[in-house]
Design a protein around this motif. Structure first.
Motif, PDB file in Angstrom:
ATOM      1  N   ALA A 192       0.791  -1.130   0.002  1.00  0.00           N
ATOM      2  CA  ALA A 192      -0.099  -0.068   0.071  1.00  0.00           C
ATOM      3  C   ALA A 192       0.830   1.295  -0.002  1.00  0.00           C
ATOM      4  O   ALA A 192       1.929   1.497   0.862  1.00  0.00           O
ATOM      5  CB  ALA A 192      -0.862  -0.128   1.234  1.00  0.00           C
ATOM      6  N   PRO A 193       0.383   2.086  -0.683  1.00  0.00           N
ATOM      7  CA  PRO A 193       1.078   3.468  -0.784  1.00  0.00           C
ATOM      8  C   PRO A 193       0.571   4.415   0.561  1.00  0.00           C
ATOM      9  O   PRO A 193       0.012   5.333   0.378  1.00  0.00           O
ATOM     10  CB  PRO A 193       0.799   4.224  -2.357  1.00  0.00           C
ATOM     11  N   MET A 194       1.074   3.987   1.661  1.00  0.00           N
ATOM     12  CA  MET A 194       0.471   4.486   2.900  1.00  0.00           C
ATOM     13  C   MET A 194       1.678   5.141   3.757  1.00  0.00           C
ATOM     14  O   MET A 194       2.630   4.306   3.739  1.00  0.00           O
ATOM     15  CB  MET A 194      -0.464   3.437   3.500  1.00  0.00           C
ATOM     16  N   GLY A 195       1.419   5.780   4.442  1.00  0.00           N
ATOM     17  CA  GLY A 195       2.779   6.501   5.571  1.00  0.00           C
ATOM     18  C   GLY A 195       2.601   5.659   6.635  1.00  0.00           C
ATOM     19  O   GLY A 195       1.671   4.865   6.955  1.00  0.00           O
ATOM     20  N   VAL A 196       3.535   5.652   7.718  1.00  0.00           N
ATOM     21  CA  VAL A 196       3.858   4.859   8.675  1.00  0.00           C
ATOM     22  C   VAL A 196       2.668   4.843   9.772  1.00  0.00           C
ATOM     23  O   VAL A 196       2.231   3.997  10.067  1.00  0.00           O
ATOM     24  CB  VAL A 196       5.183   5.191   9.432  1.00  0.00           C
ATOM     25  N   GLU A 197       2.318   6.154  10.113  1.00  0.00           N
ATOM     26  CA  GLU A 197       1.336   6.163  11.172  1.00  0.00           C
ATOM     27  C   GLU A 197       0.031   5.758  10.530  1.00  0.00           C
ATOM     28  O   GLU A 197      -0.702   4.985  11.217  1.00  0.00           O
ATOM     29  CB  GLU A 197       1.214   7.625  11.375  1.00  0.00           C
TER      30      GLU A 197
END
Length: 374
Positions: free
Chosen positions: A25-30
């Protein structure tokens, strides 16, 4: 409301999709840590492996920065194990499981004879908020008040009674230090909640990340009991299924449930990955024949998935090539539980090379098939 049958393979594909393991997923850590409702963090490296398996463009530095900036933190929550959570979840999930942590104290009651637990909690809070303390330092301070108590029981009681976070540099990538503790509120600069939140929202988040799932599955993940009434309260907004044994499974109506034949690429998982620990019935991702093969004594090995199922063990041995080689490099060993066809082997090696690159393994990396267990 419907009650449809679901095969273990269909359940597996649904869970893999929600665990971000069918496609990175192109998702940030938080956002990822929040979506997954925390990551197992018994040791330093597993959260980094967990995110490397699930996120596109992930770098270890991104998680280290989030820890240093106190946007995520490490503390005991579900199942009495260290998890990495967002700052928001540190302040809500720990109160939710607090009754379970207090019940845990019964195991240590023989070592706490004569100990006033309310005073212990107050003193421990004072000590760790004055400055972060190691467990050994905290035990020594508490022993001054209760010299006849069992030292280990005293520090365990503090861990059960208070939301103690492991402060940085513990958990930083290649810069980790000893465990030092303070309270979540003190470290994160947030007031403690007035009361534990109702579990309803957490049940919905669990289903979003791990469903479809039974009441027992949720209880296994959370380490809580007596949650059937929560599911009954939520039933009007949920859909239901049955597994192959007739067990009722709950789910969010709009949650993804891919076809059971959707391809599942190989993935390397961390030790203690929550994918493997968050259901009472784990046959959606672990074959019955492979139960117990990921453990050796009290050691949990890292595993890999092939076609959506646990299919073997892996280990990254940094600087493991012999002296005199052209470059002092690293070796990533794959130990399949059974024979793989050439296409599966090739895809698994490519995934292993990707993992080694993300984890910044030093030198040239050799990926081969061998033995992880000793």
């Amino acid at each position: 409301m419907t009650t449809k049958p679901m095969t273990p393979r269909a359940l597996g594909r649904a869970t893999l999709e929600r665990q971000l393991l069918l496609a990175r997923a192109p998702m940030g850590v938080e956002d990822a840590v929040a979506h997954l409702v925390g990551l197992q963090a018994q040791e330093v490296r597993p959260p980094y492996v967990t995110l490397a398996a699930r996120l596109s463009g992930f770098t270890p530095g991104a998680l280290s920065t989030a820890l240093e900036e106190r946007r995520v933190a490490r503390l005991v929550t579900m199942r009495s194990t260290i998890h990495l959570h967002t700052a928001d979840d540190c302040m809500t999930l720990r109160p939710l499981v607090q009754p379970a942590r207090e019940r845990e104290l019964r195991t240590f009651r023989n070592g706490l004879v004569g100990v006033d637990l309310a005073r212990l909690a107050a003193l421990a809070r004072e000590y760790v908020e004055a400055e972060p303390r190691t467990p050994k330092e905290l035990r020594a301070l508490l022993l001054k008040e209760w010299p006849d108590a069992d030292p280990q029981s005293l520090s365990t009681a503090a861990r059960c009674l208070l939301p103690l976070v492991q402060v940085t540099p513990r958990g930083l990538w290649r810069r980790s230090g000893a465990v030092r503790l303070t309270t979540a509120g003190h470290w994160l600069g947030r007031p403690a909640p007035d009361a534990a939140p109702a579990p309803d929202a957490t049940v919905l988040r669990y289903l979003r990340a791990f469903g479809p799932a039974s009441v027992r599955d949720f209880q296994q993940w959370a380490g809580l009991t007596r949650t059937k009434e929560v599911f009954e309260r939520l039933r009007p907004q949920l859909t239901t299924f049955r597994d192959e044994h007739g067990v009722e499974l709950f789910d969010l109506p709009d949650a993804p449930r891919p076809d059971e034949d959707v391809p599942a690429p190989p993935r390397l998982l961390a030790e203690f990955d929550n994918l493997l620990l968050s259901h009472a019935d784990r046959t959606r991702v672990v074959r019955e024949a492979d139960r117990g093969r990921t453990w050796q004594g009290n050691i949990a090995h890292a595993t890999f998935l092939v076609d959506g199922m646990v299919a073997g063990l892996w280990a990254l041995k940094e600087g493991a090539l012999k002296e005199g080689d052209a470059a002092q490099g690293s070796r990533l060993v794959l130990e399949p539980f059974r024979d793989l066809v050439p296409a599966q082997r090739d895809a698994l090696v490519a995934e292993a090379e990707h993992m080694a690159a993300v984890l910044e393994a030093p030198g040239a990396v050799t990926v081969d098939f061998g033995t992880v267990r000793r």
